[in-house]
Design a protein around this motif. Structure first.
Motif, PDB file in Angstrom:
ATOM      1  N   VAL A 296       0.832  -1.208   0.000  1.00  9.82           N
ATOM      2  CA  VAL A 296       0.000   0.000   0.000  1.00  9.82           C
ATOM      3  C   VAL A 296       0.864   1.254   0.000  1.00  9.82           C
ATOM      4  N   TYR A 297       1.874   1.286   0.871  1.00  8.15           N
ATOM      5  CA  TYR A 297       2.731   2.473   0.952  1.00  8.15           C
ATOM      6  C   TYR A 297       3.505   2.688  -0.349  1.00  8.15           C
ATOM      7  N   ALA A 298       3.952   1.604  -0.970  1.00  4.65           N
ATOM      8  CA  ALA A 298       4.701   1.727  -2.221  1.00  4.65           C
ATOM      9  C   ALA A 298       3.838   2.364  -3.307  1.00  4.65           C
ATOM     10  N   THR A 299       2.582   1.943  -3.394  1.00  2.95           N
ATOM     11  CA  THR A 299       1.664   2.516  -4.382  1.00  2.95           C
ATOM     12  C   THR A 299       1.449   4.003  -4.119  1.00  2.95           C
ATOM     13  N   ARG A 300       1.295   4.355  -2.860  1.00  2.00           N
ATOM     14  CA  ARG A 300       1.068   5.762  -2.514  1.00  2.00           C
ATOM     15  C   ARG A 300       2.316   6.601  -2.770  1.00  2.00           C
ATOM     16  N   ALA A 301       3.482   6.065  -2.421  1.00  2.33           N
ATOM     17  CA  ALA A 301       4.723   6.808  -2.655  1.00  2.33           C
ATOM     18  C   ALA A 301       4.908   7.093  -4.140  1.00  2.33           C
ATOM     19  N   SER A 322      11.760   4.687  -2.048  1.00  2.56           N
ATOM     20  CA  SER A 322      12.089   3.266  -2.038  1.00  2.56           C
ATOM     21  C   SER A 322      11.698   2.573  -0.740  1.00  2.56           C
ATOM     22  N   GLY A 323      11.075   3.319   0.173  1.00  5.61           N
ATOM     23  CA  GLY A 323      10.661   2.737   1.439  1.00  5.61           C
ATOM     24  C   GLY A 323      10.333   3.828   2.441  1.00  5.61           C
ATOM     25  N   GLY A 324       9.954   3.410   3.640  1.00  7.09           N
ATOM     26  CA  GLY A 324       9.675   4.364   4.704  1.00  7.09           C
ATOM     27  C   GLY A 324       8.347   5.069   4.534  1.00  7.09           C
ATOM     28  N   MET A 325       8.319   6.356   4.915  1.00  7.17           N
ATOM     29  CA  MET A 325       7.066   7.097   4.961  1.00  7.17           C
ATOM     30  C   MET A 325       7.142   8.488   4.340  1.00  7.17           C
ATOM     31  N   PHE A 326       8.343   8.900   3.902  1.00 10.39           N
ATOM     32  CA  PHE A 326       8.522  10.310   3.545  1.00 10.39           C
ATOM     33  C   PHE A 326       9.232  10.496   2.206  1.00 10.39           C
ATOM     34  N   VAL A 327       8.910  11.609   1.586  1.00  7.41           N
ATOM     35  CA  VAL A 327       9.643  12.112   0.427  1.00  7.41           C
ATOM     36  C   VAL A 327      10.172  13.492   0.788  1.00  7.41           C
ATOM     37  N   TRP A 328      11.452  13.711   0.522  1.00  8.71           N
ATOM     38  CA  TRP A 328      12.068  15.028   0.691  1.00  8.71           C
ATOM     39  C   TRP A 328      12.141  15.677  -0.677  1.00  8.71           C
ATOM     40  N   ALA A 329      11.653  16.889  -0.789  1.00  9.86           N
ATOM     41  CA  ALA A 329      11.576  17.554  -2.093  1.00  9.86           C
ATOM     42  C   ALA A 329      12.169  18.953  -1.995  1.00  9.86           C
TER      43      ALA A 329
END
Length: 401
Positions: A296-301, A322-329
């Protein structure tokens, strides 16, 4: 009759509330699509399975009583087995200490390992919870930057060569919060080697390591040296409400932490530790559960990163999800995310500006986005709203430059 107000401790003078926690109050409105939180998705938490484990635990009086300060023995045995698999060696139960979430482990370790004024090296951008702990401990904090391979160990080596002598180095080794990156295997080995050579501790903070999407995270930094203390938690893979975290540390560190924990809260909850022990020991069920969460998290990421690319093109550079919960932009055109946030809230979307995680670099053009609690279509809509807030500019792709 006038009276003097008793003072508070002087160490509180330099402490501030977490910007992220304060921001959550602003994003509670139903019209806000919030990418600001750092929460696992409650819909994926195994409530029924936890209820069954609680019912089983409550059939015994042990769940109603105090438990041992280092943690309920059977839970520590389960954790020792799981950690042995990660370390590639036998982890003894004497190396396992259970805490009220891994944040308590970090707080207790700061008391055990740091004297006031001691040098602590952190990553920049940094995990806010770690900064709060080290500032409360009166530490001197120096930052080392991150890149795509995690902590810049070469920059740490430069600090050491210049005569700096840290008491400890803190790293979020897997799927960094907020940076989104994972430390490479060769840097893990190099960090452990520096710790042994120069005699400092490393705290490897790893709440996200099991939330990999494409391939498992590398072997822990702690697998290379006993100078590395590994922290982890059941919060991200089962549920935060258990408040079950743990450390893997040399027995002398565990004994020192035990003395402080006895003064702080005597022990953790026997009930939640028994629930955690049952769920963590049920390998077949746990593997299936974590696989579901990862999927689920992979699809959302992917949805978030793709939507950011669609709406901003090269104007917004995101880390690989590639994992975890966050994207840094980071905006490449100079957009100030602190100034952008009020406009974003007005359009119904929230994020955390990079400055909330700053130590040396202010990160005026950066932001952290959490993808775990929104469906893909909502993440796409969030990027659409953010694009409106940032100005309806057409995406600039490298092919057009």
């Amino acid at each position: 009759m006038s009276h003097l107000e008793p003072p508070l401790a002087g160490k509180l003078a330099g402490l501030t509330s977490s910007v992220i926690r304060d921001l959550l109050k602003l994003t509670a409105a139903p019209n806000i699509l919030s990418l600001a939180g750092g929460l696992p998705d409650a819909e994926l938490m195994p409530g029924a399975r936890m209820a069954a484990a609680a019912e089983s635990a409550l059939r015994t009086s042990a769940a109603l009583q105090y438990t041992e300060s280092p943690g309920w023995g059977p839970l520590r045995e389960v954790l020792a087995g799981r950690e042995s698999d990660r370390f590639g060696r036998r982890v003894d139960i004497a190396e396992i200490f259970v805490t009220h979430g891994s944040q308590q482990a970090l707080s207790l370790l700061a008391e055990v390992l740091l004297d006031p004024g001691a040098l602590v090296v952190v990553e920049d951008p940094a995990y806010v919870g770690a900064l709060q702990v080290f500032r409360a401990a009166g530490a001197r904090i120096v930052a080392v930057p991150l890149d795509g391979e995690g902590l810049r160990v070469d920059r740490l080596a430069e600090l050491l060569a210049a005569g700096e002598r840290p008491a400890l180095v803190h790293t979020v080794s897997n799927f960094h919060n907020p940076g989104g990156v994972t430390m490479s295997p060769h840097r893990r080995q190099a960090l452990a080697a520096l710790a042994e050579e120069h005699g400092f501790w490393v705290i490897e903070d790893d709440p996200y390591g099991e939330l990999w999407f494409d391939r498992p995270a590398p072997a822990p930094v702690a697998s290379y040296s006993s100078t590395v203390i590994r922290l982890s938690s059941a919060s991200k893979i089962i549920a935060p409400t258990l408040r079950v975290g743990w450390m893997v540390a040399p027995p002398r560190v565990c004994r020192a932490v035990e003395l402080l924990k006895q003064g702080a809260d005597l022990c953790g909850s026997a009930l939640t530790q028994q629930i955690a022990a049952e769920l963590l020991a049920d390998s077949a069920w746990l593997t299936g559960h974590i696989d579901t969460v990862r999927g689920v998290y992979a699809t959302r990421a992917t949805a978030l990163v793709d939507a950011a690319s669609d709406h901003f093109g090269d104007r917004l550079r995101c880390t690989d999800a590639s994992g975890g919960m966050f994207v840094w932009a980071e905006f490449t055109d100079g957009t100030d995310t602190g100034e952008l946030l009020p406009r974003a809230l007005a359009t119904g979307v929230a994020f955390v500006p990079g400055g909330a995680f700053a130590v040396s670099n202010p990160y005026p053009n950066a932001m952290r986005m959490c993808f775990t609690t929104a469906a893909p279509e909502m993440l796409t809509e969030a990027m659409s709203r953010l694009a409106r807030a940032a100005g309806d500019r057409a995406p600039v792709h490298s092919a057009q430059l």
